[in-house]
Each structure stands twice: as structure tokens, then as C-alpha cells.
Design a protein around this motif. Structure first.
Motif, PDB file in Angstrom:
ATOM      1  N   LEU A  50       0.824  -1.207   0.000  1.00 32.93           N
ATOM      2  CA  LEU A  50       0.000   0.000   0.000  1.00 32.93           C
ATOM      3  C   LEU A  50       0.861   1.260   0.000  1.00 32.93           C
ATOM      4  CD1 LEU A  50      -2.707   1.405   0.099  1.00 32.93           C
ATOM      5  CD2 LEU A  50      -2.823   0.880   2.562  1.00 32.93           C
ATOM      6  N   MET A  51       1.962   1.246   0.727  1.00 37.23           N
ATOM      7  CA  MET A  51       2.856   2.409   0.767  1.00 37.23           C
ATOM      8  C   MET A  51       3.422   2.720  -0.613  1.00 37.23           C
ATOM      9  SD  MET A  51       3.774   4.681   2.875  1.00 37.23           S
ATOM     10  CE  MET A  51       4.606   6.086   2.137  1.00 37.23           C
ATOM     11  N   ALA A  52       3.645   1.690  -1.423  1.00 36.51           N
ATOM     12  CA  ALA A  52       4.137   1.912  -2.780  1.00 36.51           C
ATOM     13  C   ALA A  52       3.134   2.731  -3.593  1.00 36.51           C
ATOM     14  CB  ALA A  52       4.414   0.571  -3.466  1.00 36.51           C
ATOM     15  N   VAL A  53       1.860   2.411  -3.460  1.00 35.41           N
ATOM     16  CA  VAL A  53       0.821   3.154  -4.183  1.00 35.41           C
ATOM     17  C   VAL A  53       0.757   4.588  -3.660  1.00 35.41           C
ATOM     18  CG1 VAL A  53      -1.630   3.243  -4.780  1.00 35.41           C
ATOM     19  CG2 VAL A  53      -0.455   1.026  -4.645  1.00 35.41           C
ATOM     20  N   ILE A  54       0.848   4.746  -2.350  1.00 39.05           N
ATOM     21  CA  ILE A  54       0.836   6.089  -1.749  1.00 39.05           C
ATOM     22  C   ILE A  54       2.023   6.910  -2.245  1.00 39.05           C
ATOM     23  CG2 ILE A  54       1.165   7.329   0.436  1.00 39.05           C
ATOM     24  CD1 ILE A  54      -0.508   5.029   1.744  1.00 39.05           C
ATOM     25  N   ALA A  55       3.207   6.297  -2.286  1.00 41.18           N
ATOM     26  CA  ALA A  55       4.401   7.018  -2.760  1.00 41.18           C
ATOM     27  C   ALA A  55       4.216   7.480  -4.205  1.00 41.18           C
ATOM     28  CB  ALA A  55       5.635   6.135  -2.631  1.00 41.18           C
ATOM     29  N   ALA A  56       3.593   6.643  -5.014  1.00 36.51           N
ATOM     30  CA  ALA A  56       3.331   7.026  -6.408  1.00 36.51           C
ATOM     31  C   ALA A  56       2.405   8.235  -6.463  1.00 36.51           C
ATOM     32  CB  ALA A  56       2.721   5.847  -7.175  1.00 36.51           C
ATOM     33  N   LEU A  65      -5.018  13.757 -12.699  1.00 38.04           N
ATOM     34  CA  LEU A  65      -4.364  12.838 -13.628  1.00 38.04           C
ATOM     35  C   LEU A  65      -5.084  11.494 -13.625  1.00 38.04           C
ATOM     36  CD1 LEU A  65      -0.650  13.581 -12.680  1.00 38.04           C
ATOM     37  CD2 LEU A  65      -1.848  14.338 -14.736  1.00 38.04           C
ATOM     38  N   GLN A  66      -4.929  10.788 -14.723  1.00 31.72           N
ATOM     39  CA  GLN A  66      -5.419   9.411 -14.807  1.00 31.72           C
ATOM     40  C   GLN A  66      -4.229   8.510 -14.511  1.00 31.72           C
ATOM     41  OE1 GLN A  66      -7.071   8.739 -18.678  1.00 31.72           O
ATOM     42  NE2 GLN A  66      -8.623  10.322 -18.455  1.00 31.72           N
ATOM     43  N   LEU A  67      -4.353   7.684 -13.484  1.00 33.33           N
ATOM     44  CA  LEU A  67      -3.283   6.760 -13.126  1.00 33.33           C
ATOM     45  C   LEU A  67      -3.778   5.331 -13.292  1.00 33.33           C
ATOM     46  CD1 LEU A  67      -2.904   9.405 -11.141  1.00 33.33           C
ATOM     47  CD2 LEU A  67      -1.104   7.985 -10.227  1.00 33.33           C
ATOM     48  N   LEU A  68      -2.998   4.538 -13.984  1.00 35.81           N
ATOM     49  CA  LEU A  68      -3.248   3.105 -14.076  1.00 35.81           C
ATOM     50  C   LEU A  68      -2.153   2.447 -13.255  1.00 35.81           C
ATOM     51  CD1 LEU A  68      -4.774   0.669 -15.061  1.00 35.81           C
ATOM     52  CD2 LEU A  68      -3.388   0.723 -17.156  1.00 35.81           C
ATOM     53  N   ASP A 101      -4.321   3.914   9.017  1.00 37.05           N
ATOM     54  CA  ASP A 101      -3.548   5.130   8.751  1.00 37.05           C
ATOM     55  C   ASP A 101      -3.168   5.229   7.277  1.00 37.05           C
ATOM     56  OD1 ASP A 101      -1.767   2.877   9.199  1.00 37.05           O
ATOM     57  OD2 ASP A 101      -0.104   4.280   9.464  1.00 37.05           O
ATOM     58  N   LEU A 102      -2.694   4.135   6.702  1.00 30.26           N
ATOM     59  CA  LEU A 102      -2.286   4.168   5.297  1.00 30.26           C
ATOM     60  C   LEU A 102      -3.480   4.218   4.357  1.00 30.26           C
ATOM     61  CD1 LEU A 102       0.762   1.735   5.158  1.00 30.26           C
ATOM     62  CD2 LEU A 102       0.734   4.221   5.446  1.00 30.26           C
ATOM     63  N   TRP A 103      -4.547   3.509   4.690  1.00 29.71           N
ATOM     64  CA  TRP A 103      -5.730   3.547   3.825  1.00 29.71           C
ATOM     65  C   TRP A 103      -6.321   4.951   3.788  1.00 29.71           C
ATOM     66  CZ3 TRP A 103      -6.288   0.521   0.088  1.00 29.71           C
ATOM     67  CH2 TRP A 103      -5.964  -0.832   0.157  1.00 29.71           C
ATOM     68  N   MET A 104      -6.347   5.640   4.913  1.00 31.86           N
ATOM     69  CA  MET A 104      -6.886   7.001   4.921  1.00 31.86           C
ATOM     70  C   MET A 104      -5.956   7.947   4.160  1.00 31.86           C
ATOM     71  SD  MET A 104      -9.809   6.617   6.143  1.00 31.86           S
ATOM     72  CE  MET A 104     -10.274   8.354   6.113  1.00 31.86           C
ATOM     73  N   GLN A 108      -7.271   9.985   0.825  1.00 35.71           N
ATOM     74  CA  GLN A 108      -7.158  11.432   0.655  1.00 35.71           C
ATOM     75  C   GLN A 108      -6.415  11.776  -0.640  1.00 35.71           C
ATOM     76  OE1 GLN A 108      -5.120  13.448   3.850  1.00 35.71           O
ATOM     77  NE2 GLN A 108      -5.927  15.438   3.237  1.00 35.71           N
ATOM     78  N   LEU A 109      -5.300  11.101  -0.885  1.00 39.44           N
ATOM     79  CA  LEU A 109      -4.522  11.363  -2.103  1.00 39.44           C
ATOM     80  C   LEU A 109      -5.285  10.977  -3.364  1.00 39.44           C
ATOM     81  CD1 LEU A 109      -1.119  10.009  -0.812  1.00 39.44           C
ATOM     82  CD2 LEU A 109      -1.540  12.386  -1.529  1.00 39.44           C
ATOM     83  N   SER A 110      -6.036   9.893  -3.303  1.00 39.48           N
ATOM     84  CA  SER A 110      -6.730   9.390  -4.493  1.00 39.48           C
ATOM     85  C   SER A 110      -7.856  10.316  -4.935  1.00 39.48           C
ATOM     86  CB  SER A 110      -7.269   7.983  -4.245  1.00 39.48           C
ATOM     87  OG  SER A 110      -8.357   8.010  -3.336  1.00 39.48           O
ATOM     88  N   GLN A 111      -8.336  11.183  -4.044  1.00 39.16           N
ATOM     89  CA  GLN A 111      -9.399  12.115  -4.405  1.00 39.16           C
ATOM     90  C   GLN A 111      -8.937  13.147  -5.440  1.00 39.16           C
ATOM     91  OE1 GLN A 111     -12.593  11.418  -3.061  1.00 39.16           O
ATOM     92  NE2 GLN A 111     -11.297   9.684  -2.512  1.00 39.16           N
ATOM     93  N   LYS A 112      -7.633  13.325  -5.578  1.00 43.18           N
ATOM     94  CA  LYS A 112      -7.085  14.312  -6.505  1.00 43.18           C
ATOM     95  C   LYS A 112      -6.958  13.782  -7.933  1.00 43.18           C
ATOM     96  CE  LYS A 112      -4.090  16.235  -2.923  1.00 43.18           C
ATOM     97  NZ  LYS A 112      -2.688  16.500  -2.569  1.00 43.18           N
TER      98      LYS A 112
END
Length: 155
Positions: A50-56, A65-68, A101-104, A108-112
Motif C-alpha cells: 500500500l505504501m508503494a501506491v501512496i508514494a506514487a 491525472l489518470q493513473l493506471l 492510517d495508510l488507507w486514509m 485522501q490522495l486518491s481524491q485528486k
């Protein structure tokens, strides 16, 4: 590929689960490619996936942006694509759901952005996933390990 679409590959690793861990990320936007990785002194495999996705997501300099995002973690892909996360948030992570903590932070980041997840088979024939695995394990085995405060504070 849309000029706005970012192709992302991610992987996480933990030595011992829990143990030292790390993540690896490859970001591809057109002809531009960037690699990210970081290690932590004590964490779990799911947290690093999950942290890898957050770092991206944190590496994105623009919004909308569109992220795949490609991941070999069924846990991460299904939580996002099958709506598990929405349910966990709705129920305030009842039932002992881990990694709140990581899911939240992800939520938050994914809303952008528009984030779509795609599962890929790990340790197989995908060179980008294999490279992310190399980055993640090298980070877990390396020096300069950070403290995964969310994990360590729960212990």
C-alpha cells in the motif's frame, strides 16, 4: 495512451513479515520514467504494498491525472477496485481492519486523481513488476531505514 495518463507499477516487500520492509515504484508518463523506493526498519508486506501506491500518488506534481496502477497485491487491488475501502471507511474500520492510517492517507490522495488498479502476477514475466520487486527488496535490505510509525505505534 492519453497524454495525461500515468502508468504506475508498484511492489512491496517485508523480510519476516513483520520485519524490515520496503517498496518500489516505477512511474511512466510518455517517454519519462522514474523509479522510487524506500525501506523501513519494521513493517509488514501489506503495508509496503500500500505504501508503494501512496508514494506514487505523492510523487504526482499535478492534480486530475489518470493513473493506471499495476500491483501484484490482491489485498490492495481488491480493496480499491471492489469497494472494500469504501465500506471500511463507512464502518470506521470496524472489526479490526488493519492499516487504517495508510488507507486514509491513500483515500485522501486518491481524491485528486482518477486511480484505476490492475492486478499483475508477481514474480512472473512482467519486467516492470520484477524491477519494482528488486527496488523493494533492495530498500528493505539497505541502510537508511525509516520508522513506519503507523505500524510501530500499534505494537
Amino acid at each position: 495512451m492519453s497524454s495525461k495518463q500515468v502508468i504506475v507499477y508498484t511492489d512491496g516487500s517485508s523480510r519476516g513479515n513483520p520485519g524490515p520492509g520496503g517498496y518500489g515504484v516505477i512511474l511512466i508518463w510518455g517517454t519519462v520514467r522514474k523509479e522510487l523506493s524506500q525501506g523501513y526498519r519494521r513493517t509488514t508486506n501489506n503495508r509496503m504494498e500500500l505504501m508503494a501506491v501512496i508514494a506514487a500518488l505523492e510523487a504526482m506534481k499535478k492534480d486530475n491525472l489518470q493513473l493506471l496502477v499495476h500491483s501484484d497485491s490482491s489485498y490492495v487491488v481488491k480493496a480499491i477496485e471492489e469497494g472494500w475501502l469504501k465500506n471500511w471507511i463507512r464502518t470506521n474500520f470496524s472489526g479490526g481492519k488493519k492499516n487504517r492510517d495508510l488507507w486514509m492517507r491513500f483515500h485522501q490522495l486518491s481524491q485528486k486523481h482518477q486511480v484505476n488498479m490492475k492486478w499483475v502476477k508477481g514474480h512472473a514475466d512482467n519486467p516492470y513488476n520484477n524491477r519494482c520487486d528488486e527496488l523493494a527488496t533492495a530498500a528493505a535490505d539497505g541502510g537508511n531505514l525509516l520508522v513506519d510509525e503507523g505500524y510501530e505505534s500499534e505494537q
